[in-house]
Design an enzyme around this catalytic site. Structure first.
Site, PDB file in Angstrom:
ATOM      1  N   LYS A  66       0.515  -1.035   0.087  1.00 18.02           N
ATOM      2  CA  LYS A  66      -0.286   0.152   0.001  1.00 18.02           C
ATOM      3  C   LYS A  66       0.568   1.437  -0.040  1.00 18.02           C
ATOM      4  O   LYS A  66       0.072   2.023  -0.345  1.00 18.02           O
ATOM      5  CB  LYS A  66      -1.181   0.148   1.022  1.00 18.02           C
ATOM      6  CG  LYS A  66      -1.735  -0.816   0.941  1.00 18.02           C
ATOM      7  CD  LYS A  66      -2.707  -0.888   2.083  1.00 18.02           C
ATOM      8  CE  LYS A  66      -4.075  -2.218   2.766  1.00 18.02           C
ATOM      9  NZ  LYS A  66      -5.585  -1.883   3.079  1.00 18.02           N
ATOM     10  N   GLY A 128       1.043   0.192  11.780  1.00 13.11           N
ATOM     11  CA  GLY A 128       1.360  -0.716  10.732  1.00 13.11           C
ATOM     12  C   GLY A 128       0.315   0.070   9.650  1.00 13.11           C
ATOM     13  O   GLY A 128       0.281   1.094  10.236  1.00 13.11           O
ATOM     14  N   VAL A 130      -2.504   0.144   7.985  1.00 11.45           N
ATOM     15  CA  VAL A 130      -3.492   0.650   8.176  1.00 11.45           C
ATOM     16  C   VAL A 130      -3.919   1.326   9.086  1.00 11.45           C
ATOM     17  O   VAL A 130      -4.733   2.407   9.312  1.00 11.45           O
ATOM     18  CB  VAL A 130      -5.003  -1.033   8.120  1.00 11.45           C
ATOM     19  CG1 VAL A 130      -4.719  -0.823  10.393  1.00 11.45           C
ATOM     20  CG2 VAL A 130      -6.067  -0.136   7.425  1.00 11.45           C
TER      21      VAL A 130
HETATM   22  P1  ATR Z   1       3.506  -3.112   8.979  1.00  8.97           P
HETATM   23  O1  ATR Z   1       4.320  -3.017  10.048  1.00  8.97           O
HETATM   24  O2  ATR Z   1       4.252  -3.628   7.722  1.00  8.97           O
HETATM   25  O3  ATR Z   1       2.179  -2.141   7.592  1.00  8.97           O
HETATM   26  P2  ATR Z   1       1.562  -4.323   9.565  1.00  8.97           P
HETATM   27  O4  ATR Z   1       1.039  -5.943   9.492  1.00  8.97           O
HETATM   28  O5  ATR Z   1       0.403  -3.654   9.119  1.00  8.97           O
HETATM   29  O6  ATR Z   1       2.858  -4.792   9.359  1.00  8.97           O
HETATM   30  O7  ATR Z   1       1.089  -4.212  11.146  1.00  8.97           O
HETATM   31  C1  ATR Z   1       1.407  -5.246  11.760  1.00  8.97           C
HETATM   32  C2  ATR Z   1       1.168  -4.044  13.570  1.00  8.97           C
HETATM   33  O8  ATR Z   1       1.083  -5.410  14.667  1.00  8.97           O
HETATM   34  C3  ATR Z   1       2.422  -3.344  13.920  1.00  8.97           C
HETATM   35  O9  ATR Z   1       1.826  -2.698  14.775  1.00  8.97           O
HETATM   36  C4  ATR Z   1       3.390  -4.421  14.546  1.00  8.97           C
HETATM   37  O10 ATR Z   1       4.256  -4.186  15.322  1.00  8.97           O
HETATM   38  P3  ATR Z   1       5.715  -3.669  14.737  1.00  8.97           P
HETATM   39  O11 ATR Z   1       5.505  -2.736  14.385  1.00  8.97           O
HETATM   40  O12 ATR Z   1       6.355  -3.394  16.856  1.00  8.97           O
HETATM   41  O13 ATR Z   1       5.822  -4.677  14.079  1.00  8.97           O
HETATM   42  C5  ATR Z   1       2.272  -5.016  15.566  1.00  8.97           C
HETATM   43  N1  ATR Z   1       2.549  -7.070  16.059  1.00  8.97           N
HETATM   44  C6  ATR Z   1       2.565  -7.386  15.811  1.00  8.97           C
HETATM   45  N2  ATR Z   1       2.760  -8.970  16.237  1.00  8.97           N
HETATM   46  C7  ATR Z   1       2.928  -8.216  17.617  1.00  8.97           C
HETATM   47  C8  ATR Z   1       2.795  -8.342  19.046  1.00  8.97           C
HETATM   48  N3  ATR Z   1       3.519 -10.088  18.715  1.00  8.97           N
HETATM   49  N4  ATR Z   1       3.056  -7.692  20.280  1.00  8.97           N
HETATM   50  C9  ATR Z   1       3.286  -6.510  19.916  1.00  8.97           C
HETATM   51  N5  ATR Z   1       3.188  -5.734  18.295  1.00  8.97           N
HETATM   52  C10 ATR Z   1       2.555  -6.854  17.288  1.00  8.97           C
END
Ligand code: ATR
Length: 264
Positions: A66, A128, A130
């Protein structure tokens, strides 16, 4: 001639966009087909060229493209520009244009839940792809305060560069708010557990999860167990598709019970 539409992402197998769009295409007798395609980043320029050459009539973009699609486009709508997020592409006056229908999708979903965002305090988990769309919509709906918490704090700080008024708290903190939104990917796997302490969350809150599959994440279960209202991201997904459909075909598709059940 039959028009052709695509959703691109990686992974894409589980996308329900083709099911939804093809249902509406049939319902409104539009001579078009909507397919899904898994791509690598290196294939993005070629697919945009296909739009330019009118071989593809429109594209929906999903995770993780995106943002990185933006330099390949010729024009952005103001919403796409501000959020730095594009989920819908089309050709207009020979220009490849990027737009963001996630914003209105979220706004309509919230309205259907009968939640009035005006003057409410909103707490968002995650920073992330969105989240910029959520903030844009919440500002439009006149939220009084938006607080963000992300495991990787820098990504929250990056959002604050775009939306100066947001507040940031450390991951693990649970500030007082009226609405709590899970915009992390925690919950996509049914066994995922969110490691926050909601024991003191209180009542009359609204728990909203962007995730709609599974239907009820651990986060939404906690919302229910603490006696609060909860809602998943299904209507947001449906409405972002409806707004893309309107852009491409000039038809406002009905979001009926049948439409909603289609995605069960
Ligand atoms: P992107 O970060 O590439 O845009 P996304 O799927 O849109 O991917 O975002 C995933 C979100 O879930 C992020 O905010 C991520 O946190 P990080 O920026 O620290 O990676 C969060 N997230 C995923 N797994 C997590 C976990 N186990 N604990 C806390 N936050 C998590």
């Amino acid at each position: 001639m039959m028009k052709r539409y695509l959703v691109i992402g990686n992974p894409i197998e589980h996308s329900l966009s083709p099911k939804l769009h093809n249902f509406w295409l049939k319902k409104y007798n539009v001579n078009a087909i909507y397919e899904k395609k898994k791509l690598n980043e290196s294939e993005l320029p070629h697919i945009i060229l296909e739009i330019k050459k009118r071989k593809i009539d429109g594209i929906n973009i999903t995770v993780p493209f995106k943002k990185i699609i933006i330099p390949l486009l010729e024009k952005l709508s103001p919403e796409a520009e501000k959020t730095q997020s594009v989920n819908t592409i089309f050709l207009k006056n020979d220009n490849v244009v990027g737009h963001n229908t996630d914003i209105n999708g979220f706004e309509y979903a919230i309205k259907e839940s009968n939640i009035d965002i005006k003057n409410k305090k909103i707490f968002i988990l995650g920073a992330g792809g969105v989240v910029s769309s959520l903030i844009f919509a919440l500002n439009k709906m006149m939220a009084s305060e938006i607080i963000i918490s992300n495991r990787t704090k820098q990504k929250a700080e990056d959002l604050k560069k775009i939306f100066n008024d947001i507040k940031i708290v450390n991951w693990g903190e649970l500030p007082e708010s009226d609405v709590i939104i899970n915009a992390t990917s925690i919950g996509l796997n049914i066994t995922d557990r969110i490691n926050l302490d909601f024991s003191k969350v209180g009542k009359n809150k609204f728990f909203y999860d962007v995730i709609y599959n599974p239907k009820e994440t651990n986060f939404l279960q906690i919302g229910k167990q603490t006696g609060n209202k909860s809602e998943n991201g299904k209507l947001m997904f449906i409405y972002q598709a409806a707004f893309a459909f309107k852009l491409w075909h000039g038809i406002n598709p009905e979001v009926s019970k049948e439409t909603i059940e289609l995605l069960d």
